[in-house]
Motif scaffolding. Structure first.
Motif, PDB file in Angstrom:
ATOM      1  N   GLU A 101     -13.420  -9.351 -74.777  1.00 25.07           N
ATOM      2  CA  GLU A 101     -13.351  -8.773 -76.131  1.00 25.07           C
ATOM      3  C   GLU A 101     -12.730  -9.791 -77.100  1.00 25.07           C
ATOM      4  O   GLU A 101     -13.154  -9.920 -78.247  1.00 25.07           O
ATOM      5  N   ALA A 102     -11.707 -10.508 -76.612  1.00 22.77           N
ATOM      6  CA  ALA A 102     -11.069 -11.528 -77.462  1.00 22.77           C
ATOM      7  C   ALA A 102     -12.073 -12.634 -77.801  1.00 22.77           C
ATOM      8  O   ALA A 102     -12.070 -13.163 -78.916  1.00 22.77           O
ATOM      9  N   GLU A 103     -12.936 -12.946 -76.839  1.00 22.79           N
ATOM     10  CA  GLU A 103     -13.949 -13.975 -77.115  1.00 22.79           C
ATOM     11  C   GLU A 103     -14.909 -13.495 -78.207  1.00 22.79           C
ATOM     12  O   GLU A 103     -15.285 -14.240 -79.114  1.00 22.79           O
ATOM     13  N   LYS A 104     -15.280 -12.207 -78.135  1.00 26.18           N
ATOM     14  CA  LYS A 104     -16.159 -11.647 -79.174  1.00 26.18           C
ATOM     15  C   LYS A 104     -15.484 -11.689 -80.545  1.00 26.18           C
ATOM     16  O   LYS A 104     -16.121 -11.890 -81.562  1.00 26.18           O
ATOM     17  N   HIS A 105     -14.156 -11.487 -80.547  1.00 23.13           N
ATOM     18  CA  HIS A 105     -13.406 -11.505 -81.810  1.00 23.13           C
ATOM     19  C   HIS A 105     -13.260 -12.932 -82.349  1.00 23.13           C
ATOM     20  O   HIS A 105     -12.801 -13.109 -83.484  1.00 23.13           O
ATOM     21  N   GLY A 106     -13.535 -13.918 -81.517  1.00 23.45           N
ATOM     22  CA  GLY A 106     -13.362 -15.310 -81.939  1.00 23.45           C
ATOM     23  C   GLY A 106     -11.962 -15.844 -81.740  1.00 23.45           C
ATOM     24  O   GLY A 106     -11.637 -16.951 -82.194  1.00 23.45           O
ATOM     25  N   THR A 107     -11.089 -15.082 -81.058  1.00 30.15           N
ATOM     26  CA  THR A 107      -9.683 -15.510 -80.928  1.00 30.15           C
ATOM     27  C   THR A 107      -9.438 -16.425 -79.732  1.00 30.15           C
ATOM     28  O   THR A 107      -8.348 -16.965 -79.583  1.00 30.15           O
ATOM     29  N   LEU A 108     -10.440 -16.604 -78.874  1.00 30.91           N
ATOM     30  CA  LEU A 108     -10.253 -17.468 -77.697  1.00 30.91           C
ATOM     31  C   LEU A 108     -10.689 -18.905 -77.951  1.00 30.91           C
ATOM     32  O   LEU A 108     -10.563 -19.756 -77.072  1.00 30.91           O
ATOM     33  N   LYS A 109     -11.198 -19.156 -79.132  1.00 39.67           N
ATOM     34  CA  LYS A 109     -11.818 -20.442 -79.432  1.00 39.67           C
ATOM     35  C   LYS A 109     -10.969 -21.642 -78.986  1.00 39.67           C
ATOM     36  O   LYS A 109     -11.470 -22.593 -78.404  1.00 39.67           O
ATOM     37  N   HIS A 110      -9.663 -21.579 -79.231  1.00 43.18           N
ATOM     38  CA  HIS A 110      -8.782 -22.702 -78.874  1.00 43.18           C
ATOM     39  C   HIS A 110      -7.897 -22.383 -77.672  1.00 43.18           C
ATOM     40  O   HIS A 110      -7.041 -23.188 -77.311  1.00 43.18           O
ATOM     41  N   CYS A 111      -8.092 -21.221 -77.080  1.00 39.48           N
ATOM     42  CA  CYS A 111      -7.190 -20.770 -76.009  1.00 39.48           C
ATOM     43  C   CYS A 111      -7.823 -20.814 -74.616  1.00 39.48           C
ATOM     44  O   CYS A 111      -7.127 -20.671 -73.623  1.00 39.48           O
ATOM     45  N   TYR A 130      -5.537  -4.876 -83.099  1.00 41.13           N
ATOM     46  CA  TYR A 130      -4.686  -5.770 -83.888  1.00 41.13           C
ATOM     47  C   TYR A 130      -3.766  -6.510 -82.924  1.00 41.13           C
ATOM     48  O   TYR A 130      -3.060  -5.888 -82.130  1.00 41.13           O
ATOM     49  N   TYR A 131      -3.767  -7.834 -82.982  1.00 41.84           N
ATOM     50  CA  TYR A 131      -2.933  -8.600 -82.045  1.00 41.84           C
ATOM     51  C   TYR A 131      -2.813 -10.058 -82.514  1.00 41.84           C
ATOM     52  O   TYR A 131      -3.623 -10.530 -83.311  1.00 41.84           O
ATOM     53  N   PRO A 132      -1.804 -10.796 -82.002  1.00 44.32           N
ATOM     54  CA  PRO A 132      -1.686 -12.221 -82.329  1.00 44.32           C
ATOM     55  C   PRO A 132      -2.552 -13.060 -81.399  1.00 44.32           C
ATOM     56  O   PRO A 132      -2.891 -12.623 -80.293  1.00 44.32           O
ATOM     57  N   HIS A 133      -2.888 -14.273 -81.818  1.00 45.84           N
ATOM     58  CA  HIS A 133      -3.667 -15.170 -80.952  1.00 45.84           C
ATOM     59  C   HIS A 133      -2.893 -15.494 -79.673  1.00 45.84           C
ATOM     60  O   HIS A 133      -3.461 -15.533 -78.588  1.00 45.84           O
ATOM     61  N   ILE A 134      -1.583 -15.736 -79.825  1.00 49.00           N
ATOM     62  CA  ILE A 134      -0.755 -16.153 -78.689  1.00 49.00           C
ATOM     63  C   ILE A 134       0.604 -15.461 -78.778  1.00 49.00           C
ATOM     64  O   ILE A 134       1.180 -15.358 -79.866  1.00 49.00           O
ATOM     65  N   SER A 135       1.110 -14.993 -77.628  1.00 44.50           N
ATOM     66  CA  SER A 135       2.498 -14.527 -77.530  1.00 44.50           C
ATOM     67  C   SER A 135       3.154 -15.274 -76.374  1.00 44.50           C
ATOM     68  O   SER A 135       2.472 -15.681 -75.438  1.00 44.50           O
ATOM     69  N   GLU A 181      11.588 -15.477 -77.777  1.00 39.43           N
ATOM     70  CA  GLU A 181      10.273 -14.831 -77.746  1.00 39.43           C
ATOM     71  C   GLU A 181       9.567 -15.217 -79.043  1.00 39.43           C
ATOM     72  O   GLU A 181      10.207 -15.268 -80.102  1.00 39.43           O
ATOM     73  N   PHE A 182       8.258 -15.470 -78.949  1.00 39.57           N
ATOM     74  CA  PHE A 182       7.554 -15.936 -80.135  1.00 39.57           C
ATOM     75  C   PHE A 182       6.110 -15.437 -80.136  1.00 39.57           C
ATOM     76  O   PHE A 182       5.596 -14.941 -79.119  1.00 39.57           O
ATOM     77  N   ALA A 183       5.471 -15.564 -81.287  1.00 38.93           N
ATOM     78  CA  ALA A 183       4.037 -15.266 -81.414  1.00 38.93           C
ATOM     79  C   ALA A 183       3.440 -16.312 -82.350  1.00 38.93           C
ATOM     80  O   ALA A 183       4.140 -16.866 -83.202  1.00 38.93           O
ATOM     81  N   VAL A 184       2.158 -16.593 -82.148  1.00 35.62           N
ATOM     82  CA  VAL A 184       1.502 -17.637 -82.932  1.00 35.62           C
ATOM     83  C   VAL A 184       0.254 -17.071 -83.602  1.00 35.62           C
ATOM     84  O   VAL A 184      -0.561 -16.400 -82.955  1.00 35.62           O
ATOM     85  N   ASP A 185       0.124 -17.333 -84.912  1.00 34.17           N
ATOM     86  CA  ASP A 185      -1.088 -16.984 -85.650  1.00 34.17           C
ATOM     87  C   ASP A 185      -1.799 -18.301 -85.956  1.00 34.17           C
ATOM     88  O   ASP A 185      -1.284 -19.153 -86.680  1.00 34.17           O
ATOM     89  N   LEU A 186      -2.985 -18.477 -85.372  1.00 29.21           N
ATOM     90  CA  LEU A 186      -3.711 -19.739 -85.514  1.00 29.21           C
ATOM     91  C   LEU A 186      -4.430 -19.873 -86.851  1.00 29.21           C
ATOM     92  O   LEU A 186      -4.971 -20.932 -87.163  1.00 29.21           O
ATOM     93  N   ASN A 187      -4.463 -18.827 -87.654  1.00 33.54           N
ATOM     94  CA  ASN A 187      -5.085 -18.934 -88.984  1.00 33.54           C
ATOM     95  C   ASN A 187      -4.252 -19.863 -89.867  1.00 33.54           C
ATOM     96  O   ASN A 187      -3.040 -19.696 -89.968  1.00 33.54           O
ATOM     97  N   PHE A 188      -4.895 -20.819 -90.480  1.00 29.90           N
ATOM     98  CA  PHE A 188      -4.169 -21.802 -91.297  1.00 29.90           C
ATOM     99  C   PHE A 188      -3.828 -21.237 -92.670  1.00 29.90           C
ATOM    100  O   PHE A 188      -4.591 -20.459 -93.245  1.00 29.90           O
ATOM    101  N   ASP A 189      -2.638 -21.643 -93.180  1.00 28.19           N
ATOM    102  CA  ASP A 189      -2.275 -21.282 -94.550  1.00 28.19           C
ATOM    103  C   ASP A 189      -2.901 -22.308 -95.511  1.00 28.19           C
ATOM    104  O   ASP A 189      -3.699 -23.153 -95.108  1.00 28.19           O
ATOM    105  N   SER A 190      -2.510 -22.251 -96.773  1.00 28.19           N
ATOM    106  CA  SER A 190      -3.132 -23.133 -97.779  1.00 28.19           C
ATOM    107  C   SER A 190      -2.820 -24.608 -97.515  1.00 28.19           C
ATOM    108  O   SER A 190      -3.488 -25.504 -98.026  1.00 28.19           O
ATOM    109  N   ASN A 191      -1.773 -24.870 -96.712  1.00 28.30           N
ATOM    110  CA  ASN A 191      -1.419 -26.263 -96.370  1.00 28.30           C
ATOM    111  C   ASN A 191      -1.951 -26.664 -94.989  1.00 28.30           C
ATOM    112  O   ASN A 191      -1.452 -27.605 -94.381  1.00 28.30           O
TER     113      ASN A 191
END
Length: 542
Positions: free
Chosen positions: A267-277, A172-177, A335-345
């Protein structure tokens, strides 16, 4: 609420009262669900369990932790925690929020997924007790001693925060910290120091604050790169931290890493989280191709986000830094973290995790390089950090070039620890010079000291050598302590046309102390240390 607690309350107020969506319509600025246990619970815990006498003079930290784990939290707090855990199902970060210093420990991360509710509750209460106990850790004691602060006066609040991120397989982790500061001590090209900088990585923020191989950029000029493609490849992130969701039964006495797992970046690439990183290094043409369409080594440089604005991350950091700096009236760190999953907007989420002022900026001090007496200059750099003038230091401790061995940096850390202890005992501050990054976690790119091991150094110098390049240290917590105490921090690259150290000025002086890797020399008269924080020029004269 303690330092971090106050910062989080401030963030919450800011988000609810400042309409970020007008300026940043394509990203949602938010804060994770957060609860704070006030300092009164700490005092109550110490008194009701009679811990004062037992722990203040107990040098063995393992015993202290055991005493805290055996003690009991108040009935009212346990009742609240029980109710809290019935609502919160995501992994949790349990971190300190002390009244004085908030940079001494990483949070305990709990998967919070044990099928037995009572075990989840025990894990949470144990983590809280161990955060309380962290005041008595050797690192904290060393810090308090260095700044002459009584440990008995310290009080601890505790923050319980949902971990930002998503579950991917058993992690479990964020796309970006990341971490960003409103003042950039390492500007290049046409950047200005006051435009700030940011450092980001894939996975949990622990990777960033511990100074590992992160991606650094200016929020104002996110497309600017200082490193060649080959250097970017060499310095790209190769692993990341995540909450280990397999460990539902964790032993917190193993330390802050007990609930974590270190994963390879693939492993992150397998998870699909590197797509934009990520981008791919093309060795045939010595170029970097954004995205993951080609085969080849991956470079984590966030090109799709920073260059092609998949989300407006750089602009968000810039605006948040400006707003927070204006609101607090001082330079700041976030300090921040980013979730690249889009919300309804169709908006990604930018989570503010912490803010704090970058205090300790001394009154501006100006250096006119042309007016310096060249014959007396021992050190000159245009990559300096710190402000003001210091002429109270007569001692210099430096790594001997002839015995330096990059595979022996752990031994060097042990040696400087002993030298620093002697300096503390004799009440002396000193100038410290060595190759690579001080305080790095990677022992092959510098000497992996922690803060108390060099706490009496008033000026710290990082140098590069042939076959030993240097990427100046970033805004990790270790260096936040350095800047908050206005310690001079200089970088000297051996390839620089302007920066240098003139070792000839001290080579004939008698040696005070010598170890296998270090030499300590004492001058008859103090050094004259000059630091111009605005121009970033620093000079040390003899």
């Amino acid at each position: 609420l303690g330092g971090k607690g106050r910062g989080l309350s401030f963030i919450s107020t800011l988000i609810h009262n400042f309409n970020f969506s007008e300026i940043l319509p394509n990203i949602k600025i938010r804060t994770p669900r957060t609860s704070i246990i006030g300092t009164d619970e700490f005092e109550n815990f110490m008194e009701s369990n009679n811990l004062h006498e037992q722990v203040y003079h107990e040098p063995n930290y393992q015993k202290v932790k055991q005493l805290f784990l055996e003690a009991t939290l108040s009935v009212s707090l346990m009742r609240k925690l029980r109710r809290y855990l019935k609502i919160i199902e995501k992994p949790l970060a349990i971190r300190s929020s002390s009244l004085f210093e908030d940079s001494l420990m990483q949070p305990y991360l709990l998967p919070n997924n044990h099928p037995d509710f009572e075990i989840r509750l025990k894990q949470l209460s144990d983590a809280i007790k161990l955060v309380f106990a962290s005041i008595f850790s050797p690192v904290a004691r060393g810090y308090f001693q260095a700044v002459n602060y009584k440990i008995e006066e310290e009080k601890m609040a505790v923050i319980i925060q949902e971990v930002v991120g998503n579950q991917f397989e058993q992690s479990y982790y964020p796309h970006i910290s990341g971490v960003a500061q409103s003042y950039n001590f390492y500007p290049f090209s046409h950047m200005k120091p006051e435009e700030g900088f940011a450092v980001i990585a894939t996975g949990l923020g622990k990777y960033v604050v511990e100074g590992e191989k992160t991606y650094r950029f200016s929020p104002k000029y996110p497309e600017l790169e200082i490193n060649s493609p080959h250097d970017q490849l060499k310095n790209s992130q190769v692993h990341f931290y995540a909450v280990d969701m397999r460990k539902n039964d964790i032993n917190l006495l193993e330390g802050e890493d007990a609930g974590l797992v270190t994963l390879d970046i693939y492993e992150a690439e397998k998870h699909g989280t590197l797509k934009h990183c990520a981008s791919v290094y093309d060795p045939n043409n010595d170029r970097i191709v954004p995205g993951l369409t080609l085969q080849g080594p991956r470079i984590i440089n966030f090109a799709n986000i920073l260059k092609y604005e998949y989300i407006p991350l750089a602009k968000t950091i810039q605006i948040v830094l400006d707003v927070v700096k204006e609101a607090m009236g001082s330079p700041v760190e976030i300090e921040f973290a980013v979730d690249l999953n889009f919300d309804s907007n169709y908006r990604a989420s930018f989570y503010l995790l912490q803010i704090k002022p970058l205090i300790g900026q001394a009154k501006d001090y100006e250096i006119e390089p042309a007016k310096l007496n060249k014959e007396k200059i021992f050190l000159y750099t245009e990559k300096g950090m710190g402000n003001g003038r210091n002429n109270n230091i007569s001692d210099i401790v430096f790594v001997k070039k002839e015995t330096f061995d990059k595979t022996k940096t752990l031994e060097m850390a042990a040696e400087i620890d002993k030298i620093n202890s002697k300096m503390i005992a004799s009440g002396k501050k000193y100038l410290l010079v060595g190759p690579g990054r001080w305080g790095t976690r990677d022992r092959f790119i510098g000497i992996p000291v922690n803060w108390p091991q060099i706490s009496n150094a008033q000026v710290i110098v990082e140098t590069s050598m042939e076959d030993y390049p240097l990427d100046g240290s970033l805004g990790s917590h270790f260096f936040h302590n350095v800047t908050s105490m206005n310690i001079g921090y200089f970088t000297i690259l051996h390839t620089s046309p302007t920066d240098y150290i003139n070792w000839n000025l001290i080579k004939h002086l008698p040696v005070e102390n010598e170890t296998r890797y270090f030499k300590h020399i004492k001058l008859d008269k103090p050094f004259d240390i000059l630091m111009d924080g605005k121009k970033r020029i620093a000079a040390i004269l003899i």
